[in-house]
Design a protein around this motif. Structure first.
Motif: not given
Length: 162
Positions: A73, A75, A101, A104, A110, A112, A114, A117, A119, A141, A143
């Protein structure tokens, strides 16, 4: 400075710091617990296939553990995550203590809060001097354009005005 003069690491860092960059956390589950590092050397590489890169020092003791994960991940840290960045880059501490966090199904972690993100899975690793260039294939992904990113410039954290 002449081209024949050996470049000093301190001078390189000073000049390289003139280039502002974002800061990312790269994290995954290892043995059921989150493991991660931060990097300011993150950039997009290719759109087709979607590939990003980051650089990791050979001295990293975390990358050998993290690099074995099937998914990572990434971030993109927000302006509000300066303390999280410092914590994630510290040695000898629980880097994820009190950080929010999620993971997946593939084990990518990831943070929290951010601003974006991604992957990813390892695509290639190339040795370059005292670092490795890590190429990662993007599989998913997202944003949040309302969240301002954390910026590293002249060895200080800075914020962008949106």
């Amino acid at each position: 400075m002449s081209l024949g003069h050996a470049l000093e690491a301190r001078e390189l860092r000073r000049v390289f710091s003139a280039f502002p960059s974002g800061v990312v956390a790269i994290a995954a589950l290892a043995g059921g617990a989150p493991v991660g590092i931060v990097a300011s050397s993150f950039t997009s590489v290719s759109l087709d296939p979607p590939i990003v890169s980051l650089c990791v020092a050979h001295t990293s003791t975390t990358w050998p553990v993290l690099g074995a994960a099937p998914r990572f991940g990434i971030s993109v840290l927000s302006a509000a995550q300066e303390q999280a960045c410092r914590q994630l880059s510290s040695r000898g501490v629980d880097r994820f203590a009190e950080l929010g966090w999620r993971a997946s199904d593939q084990g990518a972690v990831f943070l929290d809060g951010a601003s974006a993100w991604l992957e990813c899975a390892l695509f290639a690793q190339v040795t370059a001097g005292d670092h490795d260039i890590i190429l990662l294939r993007v599989h998913d992904l997202d944003s949040d354009p309302e969240i301002s990113p954390l910026v590293f410039h002249h060895s200080r954290f800075r914020r962008l005005e949106l």
